[in-house]
Design an enzyme around this catalytic site. Structure first.
Site, PDB file in Angstrom:
ATOM      1  N   SER A  25      16.575 -11.578  28.941  1.00  0.00           N
ATOM      2  CA  SER A  25      16.077 -11.806  27.589  1.00  0.00           C
ATOM      3  C   SER A  25      15.745 -13.283  27.380  1.00  0.00           C
ATOM      4  O   SER A  25      14.916 -13.828  28.089  1.00  0.00           O
ATOM      5  CB  SER A  25      17.098 -11.277  26.578  1.00  0.00           C
ATOM      6  OG  SER A  25      16.549 -11.172  25.301  1.00  0.00           O
ATOM      7  N   ASP A  39      10.633  -1.488  25.751  1.00  0.00           N
ATOM      8  CA  ASP A  39      11.652  -2.470  25.383  1.00  0.00           C
ATOM      9  C   ASP A  39      11.332  -2.959  23.974  1.00  0.00           C
ATOM     10  O   ASP A  39      10.248  -3.468  23.727  1.00  0.00           O
ATOM     11  CB  ASP A  39      11.623  -3.642  26.360  1.00  0.00           C
ATOM     12  CG  ASP A  39      12.737  -4.655  26.125  1.00  0.00           C
ATOM     13  OD1 ASP A  39      13.110  -4.885  24.960  1.00  0.00           O
ATOM     14  OD2 ASP A  39      13.229  -5.233  27.114  1.00  0.00           O
ATOM     15  N   HIS A  62      16.431  -2.464  26.076  1.00  0.00           N
ATOM     16  CA  HIS A  62      16.329  -3.881  26.384  1.00  0.00           C
ATOM     17  C   HIS A  62      17.225  -4.203  27.577  1.00  0.00           C
ATOM     18  O   HIS A  62      18.434  -4.345  27.430  1.00  0.00           O
ATOM     19  CB  HIS A  62      16.762  -4.671  25.144  1.00  0.00           C
ATOM     20  CG  HIS A  62      16.506  -6.145  25.238  1.00  0.00           C
ATOM     21  ND1 HIS A  62      15.340  -6.667  25.743  1.00  0.00           N
ATOM     22  CD2 HIS A  62      17.276  -7.215  24.874  1.00  0.00           C
ATOM     23  CE1 HIS A  62      15.381  -7.995  25.677  1.00  0.00           C
ATOM     24  NE2 HIS A  62      16.556  -8.340  25.162  1.00  0.00           N
TER      25      HIS A  62
END
Length: 501
Positions: free
Chosen positions: A214, A437, A466
């Site tokens: 991320s 996502d 995610h």
């Protein structure tokens, strides 16, 4: 944008770890012109067991770095790091530094959390190294003293509440600068990347390998731009587009949410006999927006409290997981029609909009410190945010206003001391990405791929949620394993079929 898996590791002894200076070999030296940083490269790290209740091989230490890299002889801070040594001294390749996202999430526990997700070959070849980025956890943490409402990053736009939104954003900025103003100018991704390079040197490594998730993908990309000759094997899981940092990142989730919502309406329509939301995608869409409108007038009762229409929209990230979200929406619709209270939520494993930062003040403070401190591109006029929120909501009804509404960065006292990093290089990296996502969308990941010309990207077709590596085995696992163990990337970008398990 943060890792939600695994248990949190208690670091009872890390505060007692001390750092002393001693000479290291020249392989750790910084580039020419970096002589002022040599004392930081010449640290001998004192490793101690992180936790008496944790694995014996899980060690912690501290690395001293300058608070201000423009003044290396000035104030210093300590960066808390952790490791599990490579399983095989003979096969050891180097150190794999890791970041779990955020910004503002502790990474000290990552070696223990990630270890089961990596193959034996990877574990044999790498010391797994976690760290708390500057400002986080046990690395000179900052705080702002924010209320629970001020810690939430997304607030729906309404004309009648916009003045409150502006006041809240201003309050966050004022509180942060009042409590941490001497540190905030130095809490940036670029400085965290510099810290990573000091960690590399202190570990005695010529190059560093890296796993970032991320926000950690952006941090990793910035490192490759700033220190290209010291970047070895970089795996970027659920990548953000570096060109969008940071307001563009918040706004870019909305188009992806709309695509996921459209996909969900089609999936639910095909199962109307089960869920009763409508036999066509158009009817499912109407049923959903009728539910939102009803909830705005009369909040829908659930076991966790009544939900407004905005509360339902704030769960936009859940719509990528069609099998989990559909019964929840059907139950809310039944509750709105006078039936029993719906379930409060469901555990879809996705990062929800209202939970995109942790409740802890430290993480909230770090989120804004990085988002506001990395770039000068935040508008200063609240009316610009109003116009954008109205425009984005009209175009992307599910979530358009959430990322466009006014944020504390509009009132951040000082613009970034440095411009945002332009990532444009030939870094050797592997990007792995789910098709669906909700936070780091496929479009964002493709932006990262364009920025890293030497990288390869593996897309998990149909993958939901995610995170790829952090979620467990998938069709991309073999690519990750091969790259980390041999350094070989796929010959070209590829798409594989296989839902993350």
């Amino acid at each position: 944008m943060a890792l939600r898996h695994g248990r949190t590791i208690s670091l009872l002894t890390v505060g007692a770890v001390t750092t002393v200076l001693t000479a290291l070999t020249p392989v750790t030296a910084f580039a020419a012109g970096g002589d002022a940083l040599q004392p930081y490269a010449q640290q001998e790290l004192r490793w101690e067991r992180c936790d008496a209740d944790g694995p014996a091989r899980f060690e912690c230490a501290k690395v001293t770095v300058p608070l201000d890299y423009a003044d290396p002889a000035g104030r210093t801070i300590d960066i808390a790091i952790s490791r599990i040594r490579a399983g095989s001294a003979k096969q050891r390749h180097g150190a794999l530094l890791m970041n779990p996202g955020g910004p503002g999430v502790s990474g000290l526990g990552l070696p223990v959390e990630i270890q089961p997700l990596l193959s034996a070959g990877v574990r044999d070849r790498f010391d797994l190294v976690g760290f708390d980025p500057r400002g986080v956890g046990r690395s000179a943490p900052i705080g702002c003293g924010l209320t629970a409402d001020e810690r939430v990053p997304y607030h729906p736009y309404k004309a009648e509440t916009f003045a409150t939104d502006v006041a809240r954003a201003r309050s966050v900025a004022d509180k942060c600068w009042a409590k941490a103003g001497d540190t905030l100018p130095h809490i940036t991704t670029r400085n965290t990347a510099r810290d990573m390079d000091v960690v590399r040197a202190a570990l005695g490594e010529r190059k560093i390998s890296y796993f970032g998730y991320s926000y950690g993908t952006y941090l990793g990309a910035v490192y490759t731009q700033m220190f290209p000759r010291r970047a070895d094997r970089f795996v970027l899981d659920s990548a953000l587009d570096p060109a969008l940092a940071w307001r563009g990142t918040l706004r870019a989730a909305a188009p992806g949410a709309e695509l996921a919502f459209t996909r969900w309406t089609e999936w639910a329509a095909a199962r109307d006999a089960v869920y009763g939301l409508g036999a066509t995608a158009a009817k499912v869409r109407k049923a959903f927006w009728d539910l939102v409108a009803h909830a705005d007038r009369t909040p829908v009762p659930t076991e966790g409290g009544a939900l407004s229409g905005d509360d339902i929209r704030l769960r936009y990230a859940d719509f990528v997981r069609v099998e989990a979200v559909t019964p929840w929406i059907a139950a809310l619709k039944a509750a709105a029609d006078g039936g029993p209270a719906g379930p409060a939520a469901f555990d879809a494993g996705a990062v929800r909009a209202a939970d995109a930062i942790d409740a802890a003040d430290n993480q909230a403070a770090m989120t804004w410190a990085v988002f506001c401190g990395d770039t000068r591109d935040w508008p200063r006029d609240p009316e610009q945010y109003r116009r954008d929120a109205v425009r984005d909501r009209a175009r992307y009804p599910m979530a358009g206003d959430l990322g466009a509404n006014v944020q504390p960065c509009a009132f951040w006292k000082r613009p970034a001391a440095e411009p945002a990093t332009v990532v444009d290089n030939d870094a050797d990296a592997l990007i792995v990405q789910n098709q669906w996502d909700p936070q780091a969308t496929l479009v964002m990941a493709r932006g990262m791929r364009r920025a890293l010309h030497g990288a390869r990207m593996v897309t998990v077709a149909g993958g939901e949620g995610h995170g790829v590596v952090v979620a467990g085995p998938s069709c991309a696992s073999a690519d990750v394993d091969r790259y980390l163990t041999t350094g070989r990337l796929p010959a070209k970008d590829r798409t594989c079929t296989g839902q993350v398990q």
